[in-house]
Write a protein that holds these residues in place. Structure first.
Motif, mmCIF file in Angstrom:
data_model
loop_
_atom_site.group_PDB
_atom_site.id
_atom_site.type_symbol
_atom_site.label_atom_id
_atom_site.label_comp_id
_atom_site.label_asym_id
_atom_site.label_seq_id
_atom_site.Cartn_x
_atom_site.Cartn_y
_atom_site.Cartn_z
ATOM 1 N N ARG A 15 0.823 -1.210 0.000
ATOM 2 C CA ARG A 15 0.000 0.000 0.000
ATOM 3 C C ARG A 15 0.861 1.266 0.000
ATOM 4 O O ARG A 15 0.621 2.193 -0.765
ATOM 5 C CB ARG A 15 -0.913 -0.015 1.224
ATOM 6 C CG ARG A 15 -1.928 1.116 1.250
ATOM 7 C CD ARG A 15 -2.773 1.074 2.488
ATOM 8 N NE ARG A 15 -4.060 1.734 2.278
ATOM 9 C CZ ARG A 15 -4.968 1.917 3.218
ATOM 10 N NH1 ARG A 15 -4.738 1.475 4.454
ATOM 11 N NH2 ARG A 15 -6.103 2.520 2.941
ATOM 12 N N ASP A 16 1.884 1.271 0.856
ATOM 13 C CA ASP A 16 2.732 2.459 0.986
ATOM 14 C C ASP A 16 3.519 2.744 -0.294
ATOM 15 O O ASP A 16 3.808 3.904 -0.602
ATOM 16 C CB ASP A 16 3.704 2.287 2.153
ATOM 17 C CG ASP A 16 3.003 2.262 3.507
ATOM 18 O OD1 ASP A 16 1.837 2.689 3.576
ATOM 19 O OD2 ASP A 16 3.622 1.800 4.482
ATOM 20 N N ARG A 31 2.572 1.799 -3.362
ATOM 21 C CA ARG A 31 1.673 1.732 -4.530
ATOM 22 C C ARG A 31 1.986 0.516 -5.411
ATOM 23 O O ARG A 31 1.943 0.582 -6.632
ATOM 24 C CB ARG A 31 1.751 3.017 -5.346
ATOM 25 C CG ARG A 31 1.354 4.272 -4.560
ATOM 26 C CD ARG A 31 1.557 5.526 -5.380
ATOM 27 N NE ARG A 31 2.958 5.656 -5.756
ATOM 28 C CZ ARG A 31 3.397 6.363 -6.802
ATOM 29 N NH1 ARG A 31 2.538 6.990 -7.581
ATOM 30 N NH2 ARG A 31 4.688 6.435 -7.076
ATOM 31 N N ASP A 83 -4.836 2.924 -1.729
ATOM 32 C CA ASP A 83 -3.931 3.571 -0.788
ATOM 33 C C ASP A 83 -4.711 4.402 0.239
ATOM 34 O O ASP A 83 -5.953 4.462 0.213
ATOM 35 C CB ASP A 83 -2.859 4.395 -1.512
ATOM 36 C CG ASP A 83 -3.388 5.661 -2.178
ATOM 37 O OD1 ASP A 83 -4.525 6.089 -1.860
ATOM 38 O OD2 ASP A 83 -2.676 6.228 -3.021
#
Length: 590
Positions: free
Chosen positions: A81-82, A84, A102
């Motif tokens: 998530r961090d 991408r 995100d």
């Protein structure tokens, strides 16, 4: 069957529920949901902890012995998530598309560089829809197909150069190695993986270490795919690429059956080489002759795709494969497609330029000159001329060339269209040979869309991400060492394969069958092309096509493949226009 999916990106909960009902109605009833994206598939996808999305397809670890990821832990999910999705490309590999939401609500769609899992997109009623194939988009009611003839002109000019655009209006492709980000006010594609990040060789690595590293990388990737699809059918010819794949599958303990196809002419009969491979590796081998009777030029081989690719004569190959898949309960069809590209099959003198720019004058230049001389059976003057011409060109960028044969007035502009691919953007100081190697990989992307997804998936282990990255680090002149193409790959499997196959440099193929099929169906193809949709819209020059397929003359050598391209495009256009008529026809009430 190959995995099918539809992912819906929308913040409207009612719309998401409405669309999901339509998707479930076509059999995609496995669902993973976040606040913005819902991923439907016909087999379970991999949820990302924290409700941030899902991964469809196969994801493997980068361990020495890769393992298929069955569940993502919280830390790996948060890192994806961090970053991408960038962490997936760095820490994993496979054949997948990831959907990651995100913290700001943007959804990032990341497709792995091998292009093993298709990903097409379109906008529909404010939502953005992603899918494995066009058929599911049509089936769920998200797409009424309409041909983009402007795109088709460019595609017929350069079919192997993949772009995000497709031949169906509104349908785009998320390119291999790209990230497609979707938000309320933006949609943007960015390159997440670049082959240029892997072109620097390990200076401390000996030639023996280089060979061993390639060997172990190939074995690890092949074993990972064999573990995922243990009952496999492999097409073999006794050529290097399929032989490497067979050796890896046998070592991995796969339940392997091989098939080799032959023509009745010597050029396309490689059964003797396939038998040498069988006798060494001890696997069941099915031999079959191509079947001209199943070839139908009125049926589009690429009917499920948003672009026409392939040739009608391949229907022979597919019919035999599909019969074997059904009879043997095959999990996947494995192929050595891509081996020439990843193993840098070249007959160019550019390797001499790369070596000079890297190491300057030295005995290595003499050896590489001799390798090129022997490989190409060319004169010394010819080799030097080719090398000097490439050296004199300061721009390392590889230039693709299109094909204008048989194109008509509506395609007159295509010669002015620059042919490029994002992977071809060479950095300053890049070596021209490495640019050519990367161009081979880029060109491959336009040919591997695979089979209809209602059949077993097609697996191409030789273009797995770790294999591509390993091969990109190998200098071009190493690939032609000893005057043999794909030299490093030959050395890597010299202990596992018969000497006759390791030293084989000839190539067979179904060209004679393809020519015979086109000649046999010449009247039908001539009628369809000169009086069909491509001629009607001016994409082909009907009189020139007629002359090439004239009743009382033979088709010129090489013209048959170009005409086959056009025949497939004609069938593809007619297929999708028939679907459009069916979708837009008023329903009769009784």
């Amino acid at each position: 069957m190959a995995l099918r999916y539809i992912a819906i990106v929308t913040r409207d909960a009612d719309q998401r529920a409405h669309f999901s009902r339509a998707v479930r109605a076509i059999g995609l009833d496995q669902a993973v949901t976040s606040s913005t994206v819902i991923v439907h598939s016909d087999t379970p996808s991999l949820p990302l902890p924290g409700g941030i999305g899902a991964i469809v397809g196969d994801l493997f670890t980068r361990a020495t012995v890769p393992e298929r990821v069955q569940a993502m832990d919280n830390r790996a999910s948060q890192l994806a998530r961090d970053t991408r999705g960038q962490s997936l490309l760095a820490s994993y590999w496979g054949g997948y598309v990831a959907f990651i939401e995100d913290s700001s609500g943007l959804v990032h769609v990341v497709r792995d560089p091998s292009a093993a899992m298709p990903c097409y997109s379109l906008k529909h009623e404010g939502a953005v829809i992603f899918a494995s194939d066009v058929d599911v988009l049509v089936g769920a009611g998200f797409l009424t197909p309409k041909i983009d003839f402007t795109f088709l002109a460019r595609h017929l000019y350069a079919p192997d150069i993949r772009t995000p655009d497709t031949g169906l209006v509104g349908v785009q492709e998320v390119m291999a190695g790209f990230r497609f980000s979707v938000g309320p006010e933006m949609q943007m594609a960015t390159q997440a993986w670049s082959p240029w990040d892997y072109v620097q060789p390990d200076r401390a690595q000996s030639d023996a270490d280089m060979v061993e590293h390639l060997e172990q990388t190939l074995l690890a990737c092949i074993a990972a795919w064999a573990g995922r699809y243990p009952r496999c059918l492999l097409g073999v010819s006794g050529g290097l690429d399929s032989s490497i794949l067979a050796a890896g599958l046998v070592e991995a303990g796969a339940d392997l059956t091989c098939v080799t196809l032959a023509t009745h002419e010597a050029e396309g009969d490689e059964r003797a080489f396939a038998r040498i491979l069988r006798d060494r590796l001890q696997f069941p081998l099915t031999e079959a002759f191509h079947r001209p009777e199943v070839v139908d030029f009125t049926r589009a081989l690429s009917a499920y795709l948003p672009r026409p690719i392939g040739h009608a004569f391949a229907q022979s190959n597919y019919s035999i494969r599909f019969e074997l898949e059904k009879a043997l309960g095959i999990d996947a069809f494995f192929s050595g497609i891509g081996g020439d590209n990843v193993f840098c099959f070249t007959q160019s003198a550019t390797a001499l330029v790369d070596l000079f720019r890297t190491e300057g004058l030295g005995m290595g230049l003499v050896q590489t000159f001799a390798d090129i001389y022997h490989q190409n059976n060319a004169s010394a003057g010819a080799v030097l001329t080719m090398a000097f011409q490439r050296y004199a060109n300061a721009d390392p960028t590889y230039r693709f060339h299109g094909e204008t044969r048989f194109l008509g007035p509506a395609a007159a502009h295509v010669g002015d269209i620059p042919l490029s691919h994002p992977w071809l953007n060479a950095p300053k100081g890049a070596l021209p040979g490495k640019a050519a190697h990367i161009a081979m990989l880029a060109g491959l992307q336009g040919t591997i869309d695979g089979l209809p997804r209602d059949h077993a998936p097609q697996i191409l282990p030789l273009i797995s991400q770790p294999v591509m990255e390993t091969c990109l680090r190998i200098p071009m002149w190493k690939w032609i060492a000893g005057g043999r193409n794909r030299s490093v790959a030959r050395a890597a499997f010299s202990r596992r394969l018969p000497k006759a196959l390791i030293e084989r440099t000839s190539k067979g193929g179904p060209n004679s069958f393809a020519y015979a099929v086109m000649e046999h169906h010449k009247d039908l193809v001539r009628e369809r092309l000169t009086k069909g949709r491509l001629a009607e819209v001016g994409l082909i020059d009907a009189p020139v096509v007629y002359e090439a397929l004239a009743p009382n003359s033979l088709i010129k050598p090489l013209d048959h493949m170009r005409l086959s391209d056009l025949a497939e495009a004609e069938a593809w256009v007619r297929h999708w226009e028939a679907v459009r008529i069916e979708k837009t026809a008023p329903t009769m009430r009784v």
